[in-house]
Every structure is written in C-alpha cells, then in structure tokens.
Motif scaffolding. Structure first.
Motif, mmCIF file in Angstrom:
data_model
loop_
_atom_site.group_PDB
_atom_site.id
_atom_site.type_symbol
_atom_site.label_atom_id
_atom_site.label_comp_id
_atom_site.label_asym_id
_atom_site.label_seq_id
_atom_site.Cartn_x
_atom_site.Cartn_y
_atom_site.Cartn_z
ATOM 1 N N ASP A 1 1.654 9.537 -5.485
ATOM 2 C CA ASP A 1 2.217 10.832 -5.104
ATOM 3 C C ASP A 1 3.171 11.345 -6.183
ATOM 4 O O ASP A 1 3.108 12.526 -6.576
ATOM 5 C CB ASP A 1 2.937 10.703 -3.763
ATOM 6 C CG ASP A 1 3.341 12.037 -3.174
ATOM 7 O OD1 ASP A 1 2.566 13.019 -3.351
ATOM 8 O OD2 ASP A 1 4.418 12.121 -2.555
ATOM 9 N N GLU B 1 0.833 -1.208 0.000
ATOM 10 C CA GLU B 1 0.000 0.000 0.000
ATOM 11 C C GLU B 1 0.861 1.249 0.000
ATOM 12 O O GLU B 1 0.525 2.238 -0.648
ATOM 13 C CB GLU B 1 -0.905 -0.015 1.238
ATOM 14 C CG GLU B 1 -2.268 0.531 0.943
ATOM 15 C CD GLU B 1 -3.181 0.344 2.126
ATOM 16 O OE1 GLU B 1 -3.439 1.376 2.773
ATOM 17 O OE2 GLU B 1 -3.612 -0.783 2.403
ATOM 18 N N LYS B 2 1.982 1.191 0.676
ATOM 19 C CA LYS B 2 2.897 2.334 0.688
ATOM 20 C C LYS B 2 3.453 2.584 -0.706
ATOM 21 O O LYS B 2 3.664 3.709 -1.118
ATOM 22 C CB LYS B 2 4.028 2.110 1.685
ATOM 23 C CG LYS B 2 3.613 2.210 3.123
ATOM 24 C CD LYS B 2 4.808 2.086 4.034
ATOM 25 C CE LYS B 2 4.361 2.182 5.471
ATOM 26 N NZ LYS B 2 5.466 2.109 6.398
ATOM 27 N N ASN B 3 3.708 1.503 -1.427
ATOM 28 C CA ASN B 3 4.194 1.621 -2.797
ATOM 29 C C ASN B 3 3.169 2.332 -3.686
ATOM 30 O O ASN B 3 3.521 3.181 -4.493
ATOM 31 C CB ASN B 3 4.486 0.222 -3.370
ATOM 32 C CG ASN B 3 5.955 0.035 -3.666
ATOM 33 O OD1 ASN B 3 6.737 0.958 -3.483
ATOM 34 N ND2 ASN B 3 6.303 -1.145 -4.122
ATOM 35 N N LYS B 4 1.927 1.943 -3.549
ATOM 36 C CA LYS B 4 0.855 2.561 -4.348
ATOM 37 C C LYS B 4 0.739 4.048 -4.011
ATOM 38 O O LYS B 4 0.577 4.877 -4.897
ATOM 39 C CB LYS B 4 -0.479 1.854 -4.110
ATOM 40 C CG LYS B 4 -0.612 0.551 -4.804
ATOM 41 C CD LYS B 4 -2.013 0.006 -4.585
ATOM 42 C CE LYS B 4 -2.137 -1.337 -5.255
ATOM 43 N NZ LYS B 4 -3.461 -1.917 -5.085
ATOM 44 N N ASP B 5 0.826 4.336 -2.714
ATOM 45 C CA ASP B 5 0.725 5.744 -2.298
ATOM 46 C C ASP B 5 1.894 6.559 -2.854
ATOM 47 O O ASP B 5 1.710 7.685 -3.318
ATOM 48 C CB ASP B 5 0.706 5.853 -0.768
ATOM 49 C CG ASP B 5 -0.620 5.435 -0.172
ATOM 50 O OD1 ASP B 5 -1.623 5.417 -0.918
ATOM 51 O OD2 ASP B 5 -0.649 5.148 1.038
ATOM 52 N N ARG B 6 3.093 5.957 -2.825
ATOM 53 C CA ARG B 6 4.276 6.645 -3.326
ATOM 54 C C ARG B 6 4.165 6.871 -4.843
ATOM 55 O O ARG B 6 4.484 7.938 -5.353
ATOM 56 C CB ARG B 6 5.524 5.852 -2.982
ATOM 57 C CG ARG B 6 6.791 6.619 -3.271
ATOM 58 C CD ARG B 6 8.002 5.909 -2.753
ATOM 59 N NE ARG B 6 7.968 5.935 -1.297
ATOM 60 C CZ ARG B 6 8.631 5.087 -0.522
ATOM 61 N NH1 ARG B 6 9.362 4.141 -1.053
ATOM 62 N NH2 ARG B 6 8.562 5.159 0.786
ATOM 63 N N GLU B 7 3.713 5.850 -5.563
ATOM 64 C CA GLU B 7 3.543 5.982 -7.005
ATOM 65 C C GLU B 7 2.499 7.049 -7.355
ATOM 66 O O GLU B 7 2.686 7.857 -8.267
ATOM 67 C CB GLU B 7 3.134 4.639 -7.625
ATOM 68 C CG GLU B 7 4.235 3.633 -7.693
ATOM 69 C CD GLU B 7 3.756 2.298 -8.230
ATOM 70 O OE1 GLU B 7 2.700 2.269 -8.896
ATOM 71 O OE2 GLU B 7 4.437 1.301 -7.982
#
Length: 139
Positions: A10, A2-8
């Motif tokens: 962003d 989920e952090k990866n998706k948020d970073r992408e």
C-alpha cells in the motif's frame, strides 16, 4: 506477516501514484478528435440511406400523374373550347360536382399508369427491404 506485506504494498503504491504525473493533452485535442470523426464520417458514406428514386423525381412523377388524371377527367381533349370554358367558369354558379362526375369513366390509360406506378413502388420497397436485410440495418 500478511498485514505487513499489504501495508508495504500500500505504501509503495501510494508513493508510485504520487510520483506519476498526469498526462497532458495538446491544446487542439478537441479539434483533432472532431477532425478524425469527420474523416470517419466521410469514409463511411455507404452507411447513409440514398433512395433509388430521389424526392425530386417522385415529385415529377406525382405531377405528371396528377396532370394525366386531370387531363383524362376533363375529357382528354385539351384543344376543345369546352375545356377552356371549364377553366374560366364561375365556380359558385356553374360548378356542380355531382353532375360533373355522374358519368365518370376511368380511361384505360389511367389504369395502366396507376398499375405501373404501383408496380415500381412495390419494386423499390422489395429492393430496399432486401438491401437493408443484407446489411443488418433495422429501419
């Protein structure tokens, strides 16, 4: 994950915002806005207060009423020499206010005029109250 998706997401949003340019307004934007406001103001003349009886007419009514009162107080006989003498008298020597109004009597025409004036003022107040109540205007 989920952090990866948020970073992408962003990073994508940052790139999209950098790629977008700011909207530019025309040189006469302020003049156009003010012109449209003025047009809107002209079209909404119904919102401005316009009295039933104008200030000039009220002034004329007041002058006529005061003239009638003065006429009635001075005896109602304009053509007499007493009236002209009263206007030309020396105020310091000959004018005694108590004596002048000791036998004061209200003429019936004065009473009628005052009653009619009060009636029309009351009529205008009632009409304006109803007028503004129908339009939900707070005074």
């Amino acid at each position: 994950m989920e952090k990866n998706k948020d970073r992408e997401l962003d990073l994508f949003l940052k790139d999209a915002i950098k790629a977008m340019s700011l909207d530019k307004v025309s040189k006469d934007f302020t003049a156009d806005v003010l012109y449209k406001i003025e047009l809107e103001r002209e079209h909404s003349k119904a919102l401005y207060y316009k009295p039933l009886i104008s200030k000039q007419i009220w002034g004329m009514i007041l002058l006529l009423f005061l003239g009638l009162c003065i006429y009635l107080v001075l005896g109602g006989n304009i053509g007499s020499s007493v009236w002209w003498e009263a206007l030309k008298m020396n105020m310091a020597e000959n004018f005694d206010l108590v004596q002048r109004f000791s036998n004061f009597q209200v003429n019936e025409n004065l009473v009628y005029g005052a009653v009619i004036l009060a009636f029309f003022v009351l009529l205008q107040v009632i009409y304006l109250k109803r007028y503004f109540a129908d339009r939900n205007v707070v005074i």
